[in-house]
Structures are given as C-alpha cells and as structure tokens.
Design a protein around this motif. Structure first.
Motif, mmCIF file in Angstrom:
data_model
loop_
_atom_site.group_PDB
_atom_site.id
_atom_site.type_symbol
_atom_site.label_atom_id
_atom_site.label_comp_id
_atom_site.label_asym_id
_atom_site.label_seq_id
_atom_site.Cartn_x
_atom_site.Cartn_y
_atom_site.Cartn_z
ATOM 1 N N GLY A 1 -20.676 20.019 18.375
ATOM 2 C CA GLY A 1 -19.719 19.448 17.482
ATOM 3 C C GLY A 1 -19.105 18.369 18.088
ATOM 4 N N HIS A 2 -17.704 18.174 17.653
ATOM 5 C CA HIS A 2 -17.013 17.020 18.209
ATOM 6 C C HIS A 2 -16.461 17.109 19.842
ATOM 7 C CE1 HIS A 2 -13.482 19.271 17.925
ATOM 8 N NE2 HIS A 2 -13.216 19.148 16.685
ATOM 9 N N GLU B 1 -16.474 27.052 11.220
ATOM 10 C CA GLU B 1 -16.550 26.151 10.106
ATOM 11 C C GLU B 1 -16.062 26.164 8.869
ATOM 12 O OE1 GLU B 1 -21.197 25.634 8.950
ATOM 13 O OE2 GLU B 1 -21.115 26.742 10.771
ATOM 14 N N HIS C 1 -19.312 26.663 17.369
ATOM 15 C CA HIS C 1 -19.616 25.244 17.547
ATOM 16 C C HIS C 1 -18.632 24.730 18.784
ATOM 17 C CE1 HIS C 1 -21.188 25.905 13.419
ATOM 18 N NE2 HIS C 1 -21.943 24.852 13.670
ATOM 19 N N ILE D 1 -15.415 21.603 15.202
ATOM 20 C CA ILE D 1 -15.496 21.304 13.905
ATOM 21 C C ILE D 1 -14.778 20.226 13.545
ATOM 22 C CG2 ILE D 1 -15.642 22.147 11.562
ATOM 23 C CD1 ILE D 1 -18.153 22.853 13.069
#
Length: 261
Positions: A30-31, A186, A214, A217
């Motif tokens: 993810g980020h 998410e 993740h 998100i």
C-alpha cells in the motif's frame, strides 16, 4: 486423593503441550506509511508474515519496490518473513477475453492501478500477465536477496479460472484469504471503526485462516494498523493461535517444494 490440578498437570506432561491453532498473516503493499510500525509490531510479537508486493505509489520514495524502501524489505527478509508477487503494476483482472485466433493464447481485460498505464483498460495475453507477475517476483528477489515463494495474490483478489490456470502454467499459484481473515483495513473507517473490526476478527477467525491486511490504505481516514494490529496479534495468541508463513500452509507446501520455492 490427588488434586484435580495435579491430574491435569500429569496428563499434560504425558500428552505433551496442546498444539497451537495456526493462522497465516499476510500483507499486501500500500502507501507504506504504516510499514515501519507493522515491522516493529511483528518483531516485538515474534510473528512471521507473508508479504505480497507490487510496485505501488507510496507516501515517500519511488514506489513500494523502489530504492527508497529496498532496505525495509531486506530487513524483513533477515527476520524470516516470506514474500510473493502481487503483480508489478497492481493489475486488476476485469474479464476473460476470446483468444486473438481460435485455439490461441488466453487474453484478459486488465486495469493496472500503478505504473505508466495506471487507470487504463488494457488487453493482456497470458504471457503478459505472467511477465507482470515475474517482474514483481524478480524485484523482490533483488531487494531481499531471498527467493520469493512461487505464489501470487491478484490485485483485489479478483481472478477467473482461466487466469488462475494461466498463472499456474508459468509457475504461480494464487493465494486468497479466509472470509474472517479479511481484516477490513480498506473499508471506510466511518462505517467500520477499528474497534468493530478488531472485535469481529477476534470473534470469527478460526484455525487455518489466511488473514489479509495492507501496508497502508490511502482512502481510510482512521488508519487500521496502529490501532488494531498489535491487539489482534495479542488477542489471537491468548486464544491459542500461533502465526505461520504461507511456506508452512498445507495447501501450498507441495506446490512450493515442487516449484523451486
């Protein structure tokens, strides 16, 4: 008269410790904003996870598999975590398409969410999809100095039998997640607060479940990992669960051993 506690102790000594209930914690990229925290929690709790990686946009650096985050991945490999492909371009399968000619190579409608063609609707052959899987796997091998597992997770978990067959033909077996293992990071935090996600996971997760979250998100306003990850791990441990990587999962052990994992 022997006390009940003594009887229990003797029985436990004779039968050995009760086996733990394995679960399999996995993370998709993810980020990366919570990646340092995730690593810290896993190390503190002595938990090994499996990471599925694509080259996604990040809050800092040149993408999840770029040079900026390479030391992070290498450190996770040194700790004993496992890695697998999430496609290079975080490429979503949308539909099966007819071959270009009768009996020809399978084709798919694909929509990458990363890379130069992000947001475009593309037609890929099976070979192109396999190439995208392999690109992520090769980069993981380069940055971790560890051979990734011959597994993959499709973006969004979206697949078809034809896509799965094409991926297996080039050496990648798909890994989804258990219904209770969808940890909800998410989902919109207004409708699905962290407290509710934690309570649901602790209530519903069962032995053998694959769990999925993740490394950040973009759309979730109240981040999941800082509030939920450690209480979830501690809570599952207290309920007799233990954490394993997918290398140890009975559904994938044979595939991994026969495909060079």
């Amino acid at each position: 008269m022997i006390a009940a506690s003594a009887v229990c102790t003797t029985a436990a000594a004779q039968n050995g410790p009760e086996p733990c209930k394995p679960v399999y914690l996995t993370f998709d990229t993810g980020h990366m904003g919570v990646a340092p925290l995730v690593a810290e929690v896993l190390k503190r709790q002595g938990v090994k996870a499996t990471f599925f990686a694509a080259q996604e946009r990040t809050k800092e650096g040149d993408g999840t598999l770029g040079r900026h985050w390479a030391p992070w991945w290498k450190a996770r490999a040194a700790e004993g975590h496992e890695f697998a492909s999430h496609t290079w371009d975080h490429a979503y399968w949308q539909a099966d398409l007819p071959p270009a000619q009768p009996g020809g190579e399978p084709r798919f409608r694909i929509r990458p969410s990363s890379g130069a063609q992000a947001g475009k609707t593309l037609t890929w052959t099976a070979a192109q999809y396999c190439g995208n899987l392999q690109l992520a796997a090769d980069r993981l091998a380069s940055v971790t100095v560890k051979k990734p597992l011959p597994l993959f997770r499709a973006a969004g978990g979206k697949t078809s039998p034809r896509l799965l067959a094409a991926a297996e033909a080039c050496g990648f077996k798909h890994v989804g997640w258990a219904p209770a293992g969808f940890l909800g990071d998410e989902l919109p935090s207004g409708q699905y607060p962290n407290s509710a996600l934690l309570a649901k996971a602790l209530r519903d997760i069962r032995a053998g479940d694959i769990l999925m979250a993740h490394l950040g998100i973009w759309s979730r306003q109240d981040p999941w990992a800082p509030a939920v990850l450690e209480p979830l791990v501690s809570g599952l441990k207290s309920r007799g669960f233990c954490f394993r990587t997918l290398r140890e999962h009975p559904d994938y052990q044979t595939w991994i051993s026969t495909h060079g994992g």
